[in-house]
Design a protein around this motif. Sequence first.
Motif, mmCIF file in Angstrom:
data_model
loop_
_atom_site.group_PDB
_atom_site.id
_atom_site.type_symbol
_atom_site.label_atom_id
_atom_site.label_comp_id
_atom_site.label_asym_id
_atom_site.label_seq_id
_atom_site.Cartn_x
_atom_site.Cartn_y
_atom_site.Cartn_z
ATOM 1 N N GLU A 1 0.825 -1.204 0.000
ATOM 2 C CA GLU A 1 0.000 0.000 0.000
ATOM 3 C C GLU A 1 0.864 1.261 0.000
ATOM 4 O OE1 GLU A 1 -3.925 -1.767 2.303
ATOM 5 O OE2 GLU A 1 -2.100 -1.329 3.447
ATOM 6 N N HIS A 2 2.006 1.202 0.653
ATOM 7 C CA HIS A 2 2.949 2.326 0.630
ATOM 8 C C HIS A 2 3.426 2.601 -0.791
ATOM 9 C CE1 HIS A 2 6.396 4.847 1.600
ATOM 10 N NE2 HIS A 2 7.181 3.979 0.995
ATOM 11 N N TRP A 3 3.808 1.527 -1.508
ATOM 12 C CA TRP A 3 4.273 1.716 -2.892
ATOM 13 C C TRP A 3 3.140 2.231 -3.779
ATOM 14 C CZ3 TRP A 3 8.991 2.078 -2.127
ATOM 15 C CH2 TRP A 3 9.786 1.101 -1.523
ATOM 16 N N LEU A 4 1.943 1.729 -3.590
ATOM 17 C CA LEU A 4 0.819 2.178 -4.418
ATOM 18 C C LEU A 4 0.517 3.660 -4.199
ATOM 19 C CD1 LEU A 4 -1.552 -0.905 -4.118
ATOM 20 C CD2 LEU A 4 -0.566 -0.023 -6.244
ATOM 21 N N SER A 5 0.644 4.121 -2.963
ATOM 22 C CA SER A 5 0.394 5.539 -2.702
ATOM 23 C C SER A 5 1.426 6.408 -3.416
ATOM 24 C CB SER A 5 0.400 5.821 -1.196
ATOM 25 O OG SER A 5 1.701 5.676 -0.650
ATOM 26 N N LEU A 6 2.661 5.950 -3.492
ATOM 27 C CA LEU A 6 3.691 6.690 -4.227
ATOM 28 C C LEU A 6 3.433 6.639 -5.726
ATOM 29 C CD1 LEU A 6 6.879 5.584 -2.252
ATOM 30 C CD2 LEU A 6 5.887 7.884 -2.319
ATOM 31 N N TYR A 7 3.033 5.469 -6.216
ATOM 32 C CA TYR A 7 2.761 5.304 -7.649
ATOM 33 C C TYR A 7 1.659 6.257 -8.103
ATOM 34 C CZ TYR A 7 1.129 3.002 -11.947
ATOM 35 O OH TYR A 7 0.735 2.741 -13.238
ATOM 36 N N HIS A 8 0.600 6.361 -7.313
ATOM 37 C CA HIS A 8 -0.530 7.213 -7.678
ATOM 38 C C HIS A 8 -0.292 8.683 -7.306
ATOM 39 C CE1 HIS A 8 -3.061 3.946 -9.008
ATOM 40 N NE2 HIS A 8 -2.886 3.302 -7.867
ATOM 41 N N GLY A 9 0.788 8.932 -6.562
ATOM 42 C CA GLY A 9 1.100 10.294 -6.147
ATOM 43 C C GLY A 9 2.393 10.801 -6.726
ATOM 44 N N ALA A 10 3.446 10.800 -5.905
ATOM 45 C CA ALA A 10 4.717 11.412 -6.299
ATOM 46 C C ALA A 10 5.328 10.800 -7.556
ATOM 47 C CB ALA A 10 5.703 11.313 -5.140
ATOM 48 N N TRP A 11 5.101 9.500 -7.788
ATOM 49 C CA TRP A 11 5.703 8.862 -8.961
ATOM 50 C C TRP A 11 4.892 9.067 -10.236
ATOM 51 C CZ3 TRP A 11 7.017 3.402 -6.509
ATOM 52 C CH2 TRP A 11 8.006 3.576 -5.541
ATOM 53 N N GLN A 12 3.713 9.600 -10.128
ATOM 54 C CA GLN A 12 2.875 9.962 -11.278
ATOM 55 C C GLN A 12 2.701 8.804 -12.272
ATOM 56 O OE1 GLN A 12 4.611 13.551 -12.895
ATOM 57 N NE2 GLN A 12 3.909 14.793 -11.184
ATOM 58 N N GLY A 13 2.396 7.631 -11.729
ATOM 59 C CA GLY A 13 2.100 6.490 -12.582
ATOM 60 C C GLY A 13 3.310 5.798 -13.174
ATOM 61 N N ASP A 14 4.489 6.066 -12.636
ATOM 62 C CA ASP A 14 5.725 5.440 -13.125
ATOM 63 C C ASP A 14 6.228 4.489 -12.044
ATOM 64 O OD1 ASP A 14 8.162 4.720 -14.195
ATOM 65 O OD2 ASP A 14 9.056 6.723 -14.022
ATOM 66 N N VAL A 15 6.371 3.216 -12.373
ATOM 67 C CA VAL A 15 6.775 2.243 -11.372
ATOM 68 C C VAL A 15 8.302 2.190 -11.188
ATOM 69 C CG1 VAL A 15 7.045 0.184 -12.831
ATOM 70 C CG2 VAL A 15 6.174 -0.060 -10.495
ATOM 71 N N THR A 16 9.068 2.711 -12.129
ATOM 72 C CA THR A 16 10.526 2.513 -12.071
ATOM 73 C C THR A 16 11.193 3.099 -10.807
ATOM 74 O OG1 THR A 16 10.914 4.459 -13.472
ATOM 75 C CG2 THR A 16 10.763 2.313 -14.567
ATOM 76 N N PRO A 17 10.664 4.163 -10.182
ATOM 77 C CA PRO A 17 11.333 4.639 -8.957
ATOM 78 C C PRO A 17 11.379 3.609 -7.836
ATOM 79 C CG PRO A 17 9.926 6.357 -9.828
ATOM 80 C CD PRO A 17 9.618 5.110 -10.614
ATOM 81 N N ILE A 18 10.581 2.552 -7.941
ATOM 82 C CA ILE A 18 10.574 1.569 -6.853
ATOM 83 C C ILE A 18 11.921 0.863 -6.726
ATOM 84 C CG2 ILE A 18 9.768 -0.462 -8.178
ATOM 85 C CD1 ILE A 18 7.939 -1.115 -5.802
ATOM 86 N N PHE A 19 12.657 0.754 -7.824
ATOM 87 C CA PHE A 19 13.934 0.055 -7.744
ATOM 88 C C PHE A 19 14.914 0.781 -6.835
ATOM 89 C CE2 PHE A 19 12.129 -1.608 -11.694
ATOM 90 C CZ PHE A 19 12.380 -2.962 -11.547
ATOM 91 N N ALA A 20 15.044 2.090 -7.026
ATOM 92 C CA ALA A 20 15.943 2.858 -6.154
ATOM 93 C C ALA A 20 15.399 2.951 -4.745
ATOM 94 C CB ALA A 20 16.158 4.265 -6.734
ATOM 95 N N ALA A 21 14.069 3.108 -4.619
ATOM 96 C CA ALA A 21 13.472 3.262 -3.293
ATOM 97 C C ALA A 21 13.601 1.992 -2.469
ATOM 98 C CB ALA A 21 12.003 3.655 -3.435
ATOM 99 N N ALA A 22 13.567 0.827 -3.123
ATOM 100 C CA ALA A 22 13.630 -0.446 -2.389
ATOM 101 C C ALA A 22 15.037 -1.031 -2.346
ATOM 102 C CB ALA A 22 12.688 -1.467 -3.067
ATOM 103 N N ALA A 23 16.002 -0.409 -3.020
ATOM 104 C CA ALA A 23 17.345 -0.999 -3.126
ATOM 105 C C ALA A 23 17.989 -1.137 -1.757
ATOM 106 C CB ALA A 23 18.219 -0.139 -4.035
ATOM 107 N N ILE A 24 18.727 -2.228 -1.616
ATOM 108 C CA ILE A 24 19.417 -2.469 -0.338
ATOM 109 C C ILE A 24 20.759 -1.745 -0.346
ATOM 110 C CG2 ILE A 24 18.287 -4.601 0.265
ATOM 111 C CD1 ILE A 24 21.632 -4.947 -1.243
#
Length: 460
Positions: free
Chosen positions: A437-460
């Motif tokens: 749900e956290h990722w979905l809120s970013l996708y529909h908000g700050a990421w403006q429908g772009d999923v690619t920022p999840i890689f940097a945001a989730a990177a270890i």
Amino acid sequence: MSNPGETNDHPIENMEQLVEVLSRGCKPESAWRIGTEHEKFGFVRPEAARGRTPFSPPPYSPDGIEAILRALLDDGSAWQAIEDRGALIGLKGRGAEAGRSISLEPAGQFELSGAPLATLHETAAEMAAHFAALRAPSEALGLGFAPLGFQPLWPRDAMPMMPKSRYAIMRRYMPEVGALGLDMMKRTCTVQVNLDFADEADMARKMCVSLALQPLATALFANSPFCDGRPNGYLSNRARIWTDTDNARSGMPECVFEDGFGFARYVEWVLDVPMYFVVRDGTLIDVAGRSFRAWLDGRETGVLAELTPTVGDFEDHLTTVFPDVRLKQFLEMRGADAGTPDMMVAQSALWVGLLYDAPTLMAAEALVREQPWDVYRTLRGEVPARAMEAGFPGGLRALARRVVTLAAQGLAARGLGEDRYLDPLFAIAEGGPTQAEHWLSLYHGAWQGDVTPIFAAAAI
């Protein structure tokens, strides 16, 4: 999945031998340990793409997964190579890394199988040290790693295939027994904790409690809301994939909830799970779909008719069954998506707290018996889409609060200050968002429908 091990070539002469394979896991409480396994997806970092497609999965070679393994192998003497027909497919720890191994899932998902450790503090430190060791060779190759439950961007056909013999057999066989098996192989990542038991009765109680509560864990750790670059309609798409992968070898075996469940009953269930392979002279022979029970009874034909089943064959077969809680010489909790480091340590903390303190285990057993087993089976089917909003008598968050509170009680009884690792779960149980749900809120908000920022945001 585990790396290849040593083979026990003693012929199977009676069922007691198979029961003994499992009963060898019985340990006094003083010897109980915590073994955490976690997987993550590799990706090409866009700032270092060098002609490659940003965020694409790294190949085995060149400049991919094999190169990372070789860099770790060459960095001192802490690892030794594991090979499959000449291909480097994993590492076995020695010295400072003794008890650990690194293996590859089918599409190169990088897995650390942690050492048996005494405390959750050691678990957290092990995870951090592994991520730090992986970071340098990965960055040198322009790669990163992100622990997510399902590959958020790339279709199945875009994922590479690792040169591991058993995966070739599974790739051929999976489409015969389920629609989503190849997605399970190539596009999922999980975190699991392996825990010990004292004796058969202790194993049976822990198995029953943990299997019933595995759907709750799936909801708490839901972290796979994207597929092919967009929301997929699920919060744990990884869990949804397992509902149509190979139901003969996965899910919640009914025998666990039956009176009299023990090692022998589990062996009987395993014998009826179709086989994948047998190993002879270091070579895997494809016997996918054949019956181990029929082979034991002398009723199989073809290549199996010419081979004598051994204890080692049964031990290999144990690694090819995938229930939500798997019994080997320890219990594997298999219901959670991979996620943030804090969440992956929390997954270990949840089950250590529930299962390693006798009064807490007794209370957890009483709690799960408040509902018939069919309620938990139904819950398993609902949580992939709804996670914490799935239907449960009295509400799933209410159940989560009770269960996480019990886990905190169990950790407090250990007296090691480990209960703080449950903080992320208390937050979700009290109404906070899951990782998905956290990722979905970013996708529909700050990421403006772009999923690619999840890689940097989730990177270890």
